[in-house]
Write a protein that holds these residues in place. Structure first.
Motif, short mmCIF file in Angstrom:
data_model
loop_
_atom_site.label_atom_id
_atom_site.label_comp_id
_atom_site.label_asym_id
_atom_site.label_seq_id
_atom_site.Cartn_x
_atom_site.Cartn_y
_atom_site.Cartn_z
N MET A 1 9.38 23.85 -53.09
CA MET A 1 8.57 23.70 -54.29
C MET A 1 8.50 22.16 -55.26
SD MET A 1 8.94 26.40 -57.29
CE MET A 1 8.65 27.80 -56.59
N LYS A 2 7.36 21.51 -54.83
CA LYS A 2 6.85 20.68 -55.29
C LYS A 2 5.43 20.59 -56.31
CE LYS A 2 7.41 19.26 -50.31
NZ LYS A 2 6.33 18.32 -49.30
N GLY A 3 6.21 19.45 -57.09
CA GLY A 3 5.05 19.45 -58.19
C GLY A 3 4.40 17.59 -58.20
N HIS A 4 3.51 17.59 -59.25
CA HIS A 4 3.29 15.95 -59.35
C HIS A 4 2.92 15.95 -60.38
CE1 HIS A 4 -0.27 16.80 -56.96
NE2 HIS A 4 -1.12 16.56 -57.76
N ILE A 5 2.05 14.74 -61.01
CA ILE A 5 1.25 14.45 -62.43
C ILE A 5 0.64 13.60 -62.08
CG2 ILE A 5 3.07 14.77 -63.94
CD1 ILE A 5 3.03 11.55 -64.34
N ARG A 6 -0.80 13.73 -62.48
CA ARG A 6 -2.36 12.99 -62.42
C ARG A 6 -2.29 12.83 -63.53
NH1 ARG A 6 -6.54 15.70 -58.18
NH2 ARG A 6 -4.59 15.34 -57.19
N GLU A 7 -2.94 11.02 -63.69
CA GLU A 7 -3.52 11.21 -65.58
C GLU A 7 -5.15 10.95 -65.20
OE1 GLU A 7 -3.15 7.33 -68.56
OE2 GLU A 7 -2.79 7.00 -66.70
N ARG A 8 -5.50 11.78 -66.56
CA ARG A 8 -6.49 11.50 -66.81
C ARG A 8 -7.64 11.58 -67.53
NH1 ARG A 8 -6.27 18.88 -68.08
NH2 ARG A 8 -6.70 19.53 -65.34
N SER A 9 -6.91 10.70 -68.33
CA SER A 9 -7.43 9.46 -69.15
C SER A 9 -6.10 9.42 -70.19
CB SER A 9 -8.26 10.26 -70.45
OG SER A 9 -7.75 11.67 -71.30
N PRO A 10 -6.42 8.01 -70.91
CA PRO A 10 -5.18 7.88 -71.55
C PRO A 10 -4.48 8.73 -72.28
CG PRO A 10 -6.85 6.08 -71.86
CD PRO A 10 -7.85 6.86 -71.22
N GLY A 11 -3.27 9.09 -71.99
CA GLY A 11 -2.17 9.36 -72.59
C GLY A 11 -2.68 10.91 -72.15
N ARG A 12 -3.55 11.45 -71.54
CA ARG A 12 -3.57 13.10 -71.15
C ARG A 12 -3.64 13.32 -69.82
NH1 ARG A 12 -6.58 15.88 -74.72
NH2 ARG A 12 -6.70 17.43 -73.41
N TRP A 13 -3.23 14.17 -69.37
CA TRP A 13 -1.78 14.13 -67.97
C TRP A 13 -2.49 15.62 -67.50
CZ3 TRP A 13 0.01 9.77 -65.37
CH2 TRP A 13 0.41 8.85 -66.34
N ALA A 14 -2.60 15.89 -65.76
CA ALA A 14 -2.49 16.89 -65.40
C ALA A 14 -1.09 16.89 -64.06
CB ALA A 14 -4.47 17.17 -64.33
N VAL A 15 -0.83 18.15 -65.08
CA VAL A 15 0.62 18.87 -64.00
C VAL A 15 0.36 19.72 -63.23
CG1 VAL A 15 3.08 19.39 -64.24
CG2 VAL A 15 2.58 18.00 -66.17
N ILE A 16 0.69 19.22 -62.24
CA ILE A 16 0.23 20.13 -60.34
C ILE A 16 0.90 20.61 -59.74
CG2 ILE A 16 -1.32 20.46 -58.85
CD1 ILE A 16 -2.54 17.72 -59.69
N LEU A 17 1.52 22.19 -59.85
CA LEU A 17 2.04 22.80 -58.84
C LEU A 17 1.92 23.05 -58.05
CD1 LEU A 17 4.07 24.47 -62.36
CD2 LEU A 17 3.97 21.83 -61.34
N ASP A 18 2.69 22.60 -56.75
CA ASP A 18 2.22 23.36 -55.01
C ASP A 18 3.82 25.07 -55.31
OD1 ASP A 18 0.10 21.23 -54.34
OD2 ASP A 18 2.14 19.94 -54.12
N LEU A 19 2.92 25.87 -54.71
CA LEU A 19 3.80 26.88 -54.65
C LEU A 19 2.47 27.40 -53.43
CD1 LEU A 19 3.18 29.65 -58.05
CD2 LEU A 19 2.27 27.66 -57.58
N ARG A 20 3.35 29.20 -53.06
CA ARG A 20 3.08 29.68 -51.71
C ARG A 20 2.81 31.14 -52.97
NH1 ARG A 20 2.24 27.48 -47.66
NH2 ARG A 20 2.82 25.19 -46.98
N ASP A 21 2.27 31.79 -52.09
CA ASP A 21 1.68 33.16 -52.60
C ASP A 21 2.22 34.04 -51.81
OD1 ASP A 21 1.21 35.39 -52.00
OD2 ASP A 21 -1.02 34.80 -53.28
N PRO A 22 3.20 34.52 -52.51
CA PRO A 22 4.35 35.29 -51.51
C PRO A 22 3.35 37.22 -50.63
CG PRO A 22 4.32 36.31 -54.43
CD PRO A 22 3.11 34.76 -53.57
N ASP A 23 2.58 36.80 -50.79
CA ASP A 23 2.50 38.29 -49.92
C ASP A 23 1.44 37.24 -49.25
OD1 ASP A 23 3.04 40.47 -51.92
OD2 ASP A 23 0.87 39.98 -52.95
#
Length: 385
Positions: A1-23
């Motif tokens: 299970m992984k995750g990373h962040i991406r800056e959208r604008s100064p002081g504002r971030w997107a936290v992106i989580l990678d996961l797999r559908d259990p079905d």
């Protein structure tokens, strides 16, 4: 299970989580918005990954609090009485939703709730005439906390934001209890009216108004001098319904001789009144009823009591429920054990009785101390002799 962040604008971030559908096993991404420094965003990403690995992760949702409250009200409909559900609905839709309904449920924060309470206290009335009473805001908090608690159970929220908010302090309203002299004046004032028997049952037996309107003659045992309180009446917008007593348990109430005699005379008068219209009085008939024997609604009892009491210049204005308080106060002040008072009043525990009527206890303690002192002095005098 992984995750990373991406800056959208100064002081504002997107936290992106990678996961797999259990079905399906397909890769999915979950995006979370975050405001703060890069280091804080990295910590938030790590926290979310830990929650996912521990099974505590809650997926973000755009459902508003208003929509969720509607779902919650439908959910609890079968779990509470119709009158309670009406009250919950009224508080939720008229008080909670106007202040917080547009908030996204998963983004609701304690500071938003606290600010809403503060605003409600200042300008919460819908007619614009001022703020809501602290007690009303306290009820708002209870409803909101209960609803958000269900959101936690449904795994929509990871935690209940209302748990971190303190509602406004509510001062307990002082009870107005009649003493024996005032009770005698009350009985004399109501004797010529149809409300006399309800007043007798409230002031001398401690019955609630719903118990008075639900009482039938089959529950009155004149030979044993007792009442069997087995049901109550509840009034809703859909009509009146019978239900179990407030504590959920039936109880027996011993009748004072005065009340017993008045009930016997009342039954004779009621039987004669019904015979005039061709109706025979049976044990299924209501003790307090309309002239034709039909039941009386609880609200009608309250309104009639208030109207007749207002005609007196010697009696203070009290609620019908205050007659029950008067009976309890007189019991405890007379030295009756709180456990007996609890059973007579139908409280679910003696703790409720002691909490409600603690103002009577100081005098009882002084009386107990005096009795213990008198007994001890008598024993000391005998030993000295």
């Amino acid at each position: 299970m992984k995750g990373h962040i991406r800056e959208r604008s100064p002081g504002r971030w997107a936290v992106i989580l990678d996961l797999r559908d259990p079905d399906t096993g397909k890769r999915r991404r979950k995006w979370h918005s975050f405001t703060g420094t890069k280091r804080e965003a990295q910590k938030e990403c790590a926290r979310l990954i830990t929650e996912m690995q521990g099974g505590d992760y809650v997926e973000p949702s755009k459902e508003t609090l208003s929509l969720f409250v509607d779902r919650w009200l439908d959910h609890i409909r079968s779990q509470v009485s119709p009158r309670t559900h009406e009250r919950y609905t009224e508080l939720a839709r008229k008080n909670v939703v106007p202040f917080l309904g547009s908030a996204v449920l998963t983004k609701l924060r304690p500071e938003q709730i606290s600010a809403a309470y503060a605003k409600a206290l200042v300008s919460g009335r819908r007619d614009g005439s001022g703020g809501l009473a602290p007690r009303t805001v306290h009820h708002m908090h209870r409803i909101l906390r209960q609803a958000l608690g269900q959101a936690v159970k449904w795994r929509i929220l990871a935690r209940n934001p209302a748990d971190a908010v303190d509602p406004p302090k509510v001062e307990r309203a002082k009870m107005r209890a009649f003493d024996a002299h005032e009770t005698a004046l009350l009985l004399a004032h109501f004797r010529p009216t149809r409300m006399f028997i309800p007043v007798v049952l409230g002031a001398l037996c401690g019955l609630r108004r719903g118990e008075v309107t639900a009482l039938r003659w089959r529950a009155v045992d004149c030979a044993a001098g007792q009442l069997a309180i087995v049901e109550s009446t509840e009034q809703t917008t859909r009509g009146t319904r019978s239900k179990e007593t407030k504590s959920g348990r039936a109880r027996r109430v011993a009748l004072p001789s005065f009340a017993l005699e008045e009930l016997r005379q009342h039954r004779l008068r009621q039987a004669e009144e019904l015979l005039r219209i061709g109706v025979r009085l049976t044990d299924d008939a209501y003790v307090f009823a309309q002239a034709d024997g039909s039941p009386v609604q609880p609200n009608s009892l309250t309104h009639e009591f208030t109207r007749i009491l207002a005609l007196s210049t010697a009696l203070p204005r009290v609620r019908f429920h205050d007659l029950r308080h008067s009976h309890a106060t007189q019991l405890l002040a007379s030295g009756i054990h709180p456990k007996i008072a609890q059973e007579r009043l139908g409280h679910s525990s003696v703790g409720i009785t002691l909490d409600l009527y603690s103002h009577v206890l100081p005098g009882m303690q002084e009386d107990a101390a005096a009795k213990v002192d008198a007994a001890l002095r008598a024993a000391i005098d005998k030993v000295a002799v």
